[in-house]
Write a protein that holds these residues in place. Structure first.
Motif, short mmCIF file in Angstrom:
data_model
loop_
_atom_site.label_atom_id
_atom_site.label_comp_id
_atom_site.label_asym_id
_atom_site.label_seq_id
_atom_site.Cartn_x
_atom_site.Cartn_y
_atom_site.Cartn_z
N GLY A 115 0.78 -1.23 0.00
CA GLY A 115 0.00 0.00 0.00
C GLY A 115 0.81 1.28 0.00
O GLY A 115 0.25 2.37 0.09
N TYR A 116 2.14 1.18 -0.13
CA TYR A 116 2.97 2.39 -0.11
C TYR A 116 2.70 3.28 -1.32
O TYR A 116 2.65 4.50 -1.19
N ALA A 117 2.55 2.68 -2.50
CA ALA A 117 2.31 3.49 -3.70
C ALA A 117 0.99 4.24 -3.57
O ALA A 117 0.91 5.43 -3.89
N THR A 141 -1.13 4.27 -18.17
CA THR A 141 -0.41 3.04 -17.87
C THR A 141 -0.78 2.00 -18.92
O THR A 141 -1.83 2.09 -19.55
N GLN A 142 0.09 1.02 -19.10
CA GLN A 142 -0.27 -0.07 -20.00
C GLN A 142 -1.45 -0.82 -19.41
O GLN A 142 -1.47 -1.13 -18.22
N SER A 143 -2.43 -1.12 -20.25
CA SER A 143 -3.61 -1.84 -19.76
C SER A 143 -3.24 -3.25 -19.29
O SER A 143 -3.97 -3.82 -18.48
N ALA A 144 -2.10 -3.78 -19.72
CA ALA A 144 -1.65 -5.10 -19.26
C ALA A 144 -1.06 -5.06 -17.85
O ALA A 144 -0.87 -6.10 -17.23
N LEU A 151 -4.40 0.36 -8.93
CA LEU A 151 -4.02 1.55 -8.17
C LEU A 151 -4.71 2.79 -8.74
O LEU A 151 -5.23 3.62 -7.98
N ALA A 152 -4.76 2.92 -10.06
CA ALA A 152 -5.43 4.07 -10.68
C ALA A 152 -6.89 4.13 -10.23
O ALA A 152 -7.39 5.20 -9.86
N GLN A 153 -7.55 3.00 -10.24
CA GLN A 153 -8.95 2.96 -9.82
C GLN A 153 -9.08 3.32 -8.34
O GLN A 153 -9.95 4.10 -7.95
N LYS A 154 -8.21 2.78 -7.51
CA LYS A 154 -8.24 3.06 -6.08
C LYS A 154 -8.03 4.55 -5.80
O LYS A 154 -8.62 5.10 -4.86
#
Length: 187
Positions: A115-117, A141-144, A151-154
């Motif tokens: 969870g650091y990022a 970010t690459q979708s893969a 993380l983006a969603q969070k």
């Protein structure tokens, strides 16, 4: 990478529950080299760079520029979080002439899964809200890259589009400060 623009820099260190986000220092040089030489870190970022070349070219104080935060845990660098202007010539923009603030991050593999990022990026996004009031922040970010997508969603980023770049499908999202959840893309 385009310059972030006139923001107060360096800011006072940002202290989170577990981390300190601060300007780069000479003691971070080995950490920068490790980030860029790591095949795991660079798997979706163009691949690892040769360590010998990095040892030769990385300056004594690497990354000292507006928008680059070193993430420190217990006195040691574990990664970086950046805010830059997305270059106009690249695909993925909210408007054709925009140079949006773009969030980026890299963390050493030993820091993954804790969870650091998320903690560091959330703190930098709060900083963005203060120094760039009302301005949306984008992320690509690459979708893969499943962990980066999660993380983006969070962090509250919402998909705007997908496109091909660097030989892979890219996911491009936006986070609009102050928007009701779920956040809607800027049009």
């Amino acid at each position: 990478m385009a310059e972030l623009g006139p923001v107060p820099w360096p800011p006072a260190p940002i202290v989170t529950e577990r981390l300190v986000l601060r300007e780069a220092e000479a003691r971070d040089r080995a950490g920068f080299i490790e980030l860029f030489a790591s095949p795991e870190v660079r798997a979706y970022l163009g691949g690892a760079q040769p360590r010998a070349e990095l040892e030769r070219v990385v300056p004594e104080v690497p990354g000292r520029r507006p928008g680059l935060f070193v993430a420190e845990l217990d006195g040691a660098m574990i990664g970086t979080v950046t805010v830059d202007r997305r270059e106009a010539g690249r695909p993925g923009h909210l408007t054709p002439d925009a140079l949006e603030a773009e969030l980026g991050y890299m963390f050493l593999p030993g820091a993954w899964g804790r969870g650091y990022a998320a903690e560091a990026c959330a703190a930098v996004l709060d900083w963005c809200t203060e120094v760039l009031p009302g301005e949306p922040v984008v992320l690509c970010t690459q979708s893969a890259n499943g962990p980066s997508m999660r993380l983006a969603q969070k962090l509250g980023f919402h998909e705007v589009e997908r496109f091909e770049e660097f030989g892979a499908e890219q996911w491009f999202g936006v986070r609009v400060p102050g928007a009701d959840s779920p956040q809607a893309p800027v049009t």
